[in-house]
Design a protein around this motif. Structure first.
Motif, PDB file in Angstrom:
ATOM      1  N   THR A 299      39.856  68.307  45.766  1.00 24.83           N
ATOM      2  CA  THR A 299      39.337  68.793  47.051  1.00 24.83           C
ATOM      3  C   THR A 299      37.827  69.012  47.061  1.00 24.83           C
ATOM      4  N   VAL A 300      37.186  68.930  45.897  1.00 25.55           N
ATOM      5  CA  VAL A 300      35.761  69.292  45.789  1.00 25.55           C
ATOM      6  C   VAL A 300      34.879  68.515  46.759  1.00 25.55           C
ATOM      7  N   ASP A 301      35.136  67.240  46.959  1.00 22.10           N
ATOM      8  CA  ASP A 301      34.294  66.442  47.856  1.00 22.10           C
ATOM      9  C   ASP A 301      34.355  66.914  49.304  1.00 22.10           C
ATOM     10  N   ASP A 302      35.403  67.653  49.668  1.00 24.38           N
ATOM     11  CA  ASP A 302      35.551  68.147  51.036  1.00 24.38           C
ATOM     12  C   ASP A 302      34.985  69.549  51.235  1.00 24.38           C
ATOM     13  N   VAL A 303      34.615  70.212  50.145  1.00 24.04           N
ATOM     14  CA  VAL A 303      34.151  71.597  50.233  1.00 24.04           C
ATOM     15  C   VAL A 303      32.767  71.663  50.868  1.00 24.04           C
ATOM     16  N   ARG A 304      32.613  72.618  51.790  1.00 22.53           N
ATOM     17  CA  ARG A 304      31.354  72.868  52.487  1.00 22.53           C
ATOM     18  C   ARG A 304      30.985  74.346  52.324  1.00 22.53           C
ATOM     19  N   VAL A 305      29.717  74.656  52.498  1.00 22.99           N
ATOM     20  CA  VAL A 305      29.230  76.034  52.443  1.00 22.99           C
ATOM     21  C   VAL A 305      29.159  76.571  53.866  1.00 22.99           C
ATOM     22  N   TRP A 306      29.760  77.756  54.064  1.00 20.11           N
ATOM     23  CA  TRP A 306      29.788  78.370  55.384  1.00 20.11           C
ATOM     24  C   TRP A 306      28.972  79.648  55.473  1.00 20.11           C
TER      25      TRP A 306
END
Length: 121
Positions: free
Chosen positions: A42-49
């Protein structure tokens, strides 16, 4: 954040996230090889919010393009260290929700420690 879908991880944030998933030991909850493999996918889909509001650390709230991941469900906490500094990765309901770096000193950190300096006990 100034984008409606969060922002991409910096290269350092991504490196630390991957290192924590791959090597860090759980201080809370169980986290085995299958959970690590699923999370790495899932790392490639992780974003910073968002970022911690203290102004002294690089800690970040995580999610994907649909929004910040909720901090609910079964929780696992993964630990890493560098001297008196600690790193924590909170994994809630199978997704990474918060990546934290903290210090026992008054040091201020603009970015996460290099992965080559992280220890795992």
């Amino acid at each position: 954040m100034d984008t409606p879908d969060g922002r991409a991880l910096t290269s350092r944030e991504r490196e630390v996230l991957v290192a924590m998933i791959t090597h860090a030991k759980p201080s809370h909850g169980a986290f085995g090889a299958s959970e690590r493999a699923a999370l790495l996918e899932t790392v490639d889909d992780v974003r910073v919010w968002g970022r911690c509001g203290c102004g002294r650390c690089p800690s970040i709230d995580l999610g994907d393009t649909s929004g910040e991941y909720p901090s609910t469900g079964p929780r696992v906490v993964l630990d890493g260290w560098r001297g008196t500094e600690g790193l924590l990765l909170f994994v809630d309901n199978g997704v990474p929700t918060y990546l934290e770096q903290y210090s026992a000193s008054d040091d201020v950190f603009d970015e996460f420690v290099p992965v080559s300096e992280i220890e795992y006990h």
